[in-house]
Scaffold this motif. Structure first.
Motif, short mmCIF file in Angstrom:
data_model
loop_
_atom_site.label_atom_id
_atom_site.label_comp_id
_atom_site.label_asym_id
_atom_site.label_seq_id
_atom_site.Cartn_x
_atom_site.Cartn_y
_atom_site.Cartn_z
N ASP A 118 0.89 -1.16 0.00
CA ASP A 118 0.00 0.00 0.00
C ASP A 118 0.93 1.20 0.00
O ASP A 118 1.81 1.30 0.85
N CYS A 119 0.76 2.11 -0.96
CA CYS A 119 1.74 3.20 -0.98
C CYS A 119 1.15 4.53 -1.42
O CYS A 119 0.06 4.62 -1.98
N ILE A 120 1.92 5.56 -1.09
CA ILE A 120 1.60 6.91 -1.54
C ILE A 120 2.76 7.32 -2.45
O ILE A 120 3.92 7.14 -2.09
N MET A 121 2.41 7.80 -3.62
CA MET A 121 3.45 8.14 -4.59
C MET A 121 3.18 9.54 -5.10
O MET A 121 2.04 9.86 -5.45
N GLU A 122 4.23 10.37 -5.13
CA GLU A 122 4.01 11.74 -5.61
C GLU A 122 4.95 12.08 -6.74
O GLU A 122 6.07 11.55 -6.79
N GLY A 123 4.47 12.93 -7.67
CA GLY A 123 5.29 13.30 -8.81
C GLY A 123 4.52 14.21 -9.76
O GLY A 123 3.84 15.15 -9.34
N ARG A 124 4.65 13.93 -11.07
CA ARG A 124 3.97 14.75 -12.08
C ARG A 124 2.99 13.92 -12.92
O ARG A 124 2.06 14.43 -13.49
N ASP A 125 3.28 12.61 -13.00
CA ASP A 125 2.51 11.76 -13.92
C ASP A 125 2.00 10.51 -13.20
O ASP A 125 1.77 9.49 -13.83
N ILE A 126 1.86 10.59 -11.90
CA ILE A 126 1.46 9.40 -11.15
C ILE A 126 -0.01 9.07 -11.41
O ILE A 126 -0.37 7.92 -11.66
N THR A 127 -0.85 10.11 -11.40
CA THR A 127 -2.29 9.88 -11.60
C THR A 127 -2.63 9.56 -13.05
O THR A 127 -3.71 9.07 -13.35
N THR A 128 -1.71 9.88 -13.96
CA THR A 128 -2.03 9.72 -15.38
C THR A 128 -1.27 8.57 -16.06
O THR A 128 -1.81 7.91 -16.94
N VAL A 129 -0.01 8.34 -15.66
CA VAL A 129 0.81 7.34 -16.36
C VAL A 129 1.23 6.18 -15.45
O VAL A 129 1.09 5.02 -15.82
N VAL A 130 1.74 6.51 -14.27
CA VAL A 130 2.32 5.44 -13.43
C VAL A 130 1.21 4.57 -12.85
O VAL A 130 1.23 3.35 -12.99
N PHE A 131 0.25 5.21 -12.19
CA PHE A 131 -0.88 4.47 -11.63
C PHE A 131 -2.21 5.14 -12.00
O PHE A 131 -2.90 5.68 -11.13
N PRO A 132 -2.59 5.07 -13.29
CA PRO A 132 -3.85 5.72 -13.69
C PRO A 132 -5.07 5.08 -13.03
O PRO A 132 -6.13 5.70 -12.98
N ASN A 133 -4.91 3.84 -12.52
CA ASN A 133 -6.04 3.19 -11.86
C ASN A 133 -6.01 3.31 -10.35
O ASN A 133 -6.74 2.61 -9.66
N ALA A 134 -5.14 4.18 -9.84
CA ALA A 134 -5.07 4.36 -8.38
C ALA A 134 -6.45 4.74 -7.84
O ALA A 134 -7.21 5.45 -8.51
#
Ligand code: DC
Length: 217
Positions: A118-134
């Motif tokens: 279970d994790c929290i990830m921050e950046g620029r493209d996390i919601t769109t590319v890395v984990f779009p299904n978060a």
């Protein structure tokens, strides 16, 4: 699927501090993706290859980055926590992060770092590319002036010598680069919960996020 809290936002919006506090409140592994780009930029500087795209791509393919629970970053086994925040790295990191192949390699690495946690990830493209299904997606924002003010205060504590004007200029340059990338641009979408933190304290932002994440458990 494991729980993913994804936070995107521009430089200095408070993502790092907020993600650290939310990770503790909600028992999540915290992954600072900016630190992966900064580590590649640092290694490119160390190897004197900042103008050699091929060499930078090679670095991103084989890089050994580890995060410790106390927020330290190790590059090839060496503690680079402070070095990756240096003025020199900050100046070239957005250029490094614009290289498409570098992004591909680091997105893979970031997913591997998340593993089944279970994790929290921050950046620029996390919601769109890395984990779009978060399950949880946030966009954390603030005005450029407020973000520069915050970075200026942070840098003072860390003895990083940059003027407010230098920081503001760097933030505006990074905003432009971050939102004009070929791949993985910083973008706002309807799926993100938008938080403007210009007039909010850190605990207020943390509360908004933890209330949503915990409220759903
Ligand atoms: O969040 P930060 O300032 O540490 O990020 C460093 C640089 O890396 C910044 O210029 C944007 C880039 N970056 C990115 O392109 N994608 C991410 N997921 C995280 C950071």
């Amino acid at each position: 699927m494991h729980k993913i809290v994804a936070i995107d936002g521009p430089a200095g919006s408070g993502k790092g501090t907020v993600a650290d506090l939310v990770s503790k409140e909600c028992n999540l592994v915290n992954i600072d993706t900016g630190a992966t780009y900064r580590s590649v930029a640092l290694k490119a500087l160390q190897n004197n290859v900042i103008d050699d795209e091929k060499a930078i791509i090679e670095i991103s393919k084989n890089i050994d980055i580890k995060f410790t629970p106390d927020k330290k970053v190790f590059l090839d086994g060496v503690d680079v926590t402070d070095e990756i925040r240096s003025k020199e790295v900050t100046k070239i990191v957005s250029q490094v992060s614009s290289i498409v192949e570098v992004r591909k390699n680091l997105v893979e690495l970031q997913k591997k770092m998340a593993g089944d946690n279970d994790c929290i990830m921050e950046g620029r493209d996390i919601t769109t590319v890395v984990f779009p299904n978060a399950k949880y997606k946030f966009y954390l924002d603030a005005t450029p002036e407020e973000r520069a003010r915050r970075r200026f205060e942070q840098n003072k504590e860390k003895n990083i010598d940059m003027t407010y004007e230098e920081i503001l200029e760097n933030i505006k340059m990074r905003d432009y680069n971050d939102s004009h990338k070929e791949v993985g641009s910083l973008t706002r979408t309807d799926e993100q919960i938008y938080i403007d933190s210009t007039n909010l304290t850190i605990p207020e932002v943390v509360k908004i996020i933890t209330d949503i994440v915990k409220g759903d458990e």
